[in-house]
Design an enzyme around this catalytic site. Sequence first.
Site, mmCIF file in Angstrom:
data_model
loop_
_atom_site.group_PDB
_atom_site.id
_atom_site.type_symbol
_atom_site.label_atom_id
_atom_site.label_comp_id
_atom_site.label_asym_id
_atom_site.label_seq_id
_atom_site.Cartn_x
_atom_site.Cartn_y
_atom_site.Cartn_z
ATOM 1 N N SER A 1 -14.140 -23.126 16.357
ATOM 2 C CA SER A 1 -14.550 -24.344 15.668
ATOM 3 C C SER A 1 -16.054 -24.385 15.468
ATOM 4 O O SER A 1 -16.578 -23.646 14.656
ATOM 5 C CB SER A 1 -14.037 -25.620 16.314
ATOM 6 O OG SER A 1 -14.150 -26.666 15.361
ATOM 7 N N HIS B 1 -28.958 -30.995 18.324
ATOM 8 C CA HIS B 1 -30.054 -31.727 17.691
ATOM 9 C C HIS B 1 -31.003 -32.188 18.793
ATOM 10 O O HIS B 1 -30.540 -32.706 19.815
ATOM 11 C CB HIS B 1 -29.543 -32.960 16.935
ATOM 12 C CG HIS B 1 -28.453 -32.659 15.974
ATOM 13 N ND1 HIS B 1 -28.680 -32.111 14.736
ATOM 14 C CD2 HIS B 1 -27.111 -32.798 16.084
ATOM 15 C CE1 HIS B 1 -27.519 -31.951 14.107
ATOM 16 N NE2 HIS B 1 -26.551 -32.351 14.911
ATOM 17 N N CYS C 1 -10.900 -25.380 19.514
ATOM 18 C CA CYS C 1 -9.510 -25.652 19.137
ATOM 19 C C CYS C 1 -8.511 -25.095 20.145
ATOM 20 O O CYS C 1 -7.314 -25.317 20.000
ATOM 21 C CB CYS C 1 -9.224 -25.120 17.739
ATOM 22 S SG CYS C 1 -9.433 -23.345 17.579
#
Length: 115
Positions: free
Chosen positions: A62, A67, A82
């Site tokens: 996935s 950030h 996943c």
Amino acid sequence: MGVEWVVEALDCDSERLRDLPAMQSLCDRLLGELELHVVGSGHWHSFPYPGGVTGLYLLTESHLACHTYPEHGLATFNLYCCRPRLRWLWEARLGEALHAQRVIVRSLERGAEES
């Protein structure tokens, strides 16, 4: 269908949050320790001072997004796998790498109906 982790590292060292090689190394460590597989390579952007960095990895399992907000001493991570995975040592690793004073980890089982 897997698990998604939403993580906030608070009260971090601002200079570490601006350090692109350090953030890349941290994400590479996460990916390696969880045995996740990057499609291509990670994509990173450094913002002008006093901003931080943003990184995104497409994974066969996935994705991972990172950030940083040095002006707030904050780093955020979103990891979706996943397939089931063991929980990474978020608190210890972010404490070491970013000098995070607090780490909040939320996880969500994907594809599971609420009971």
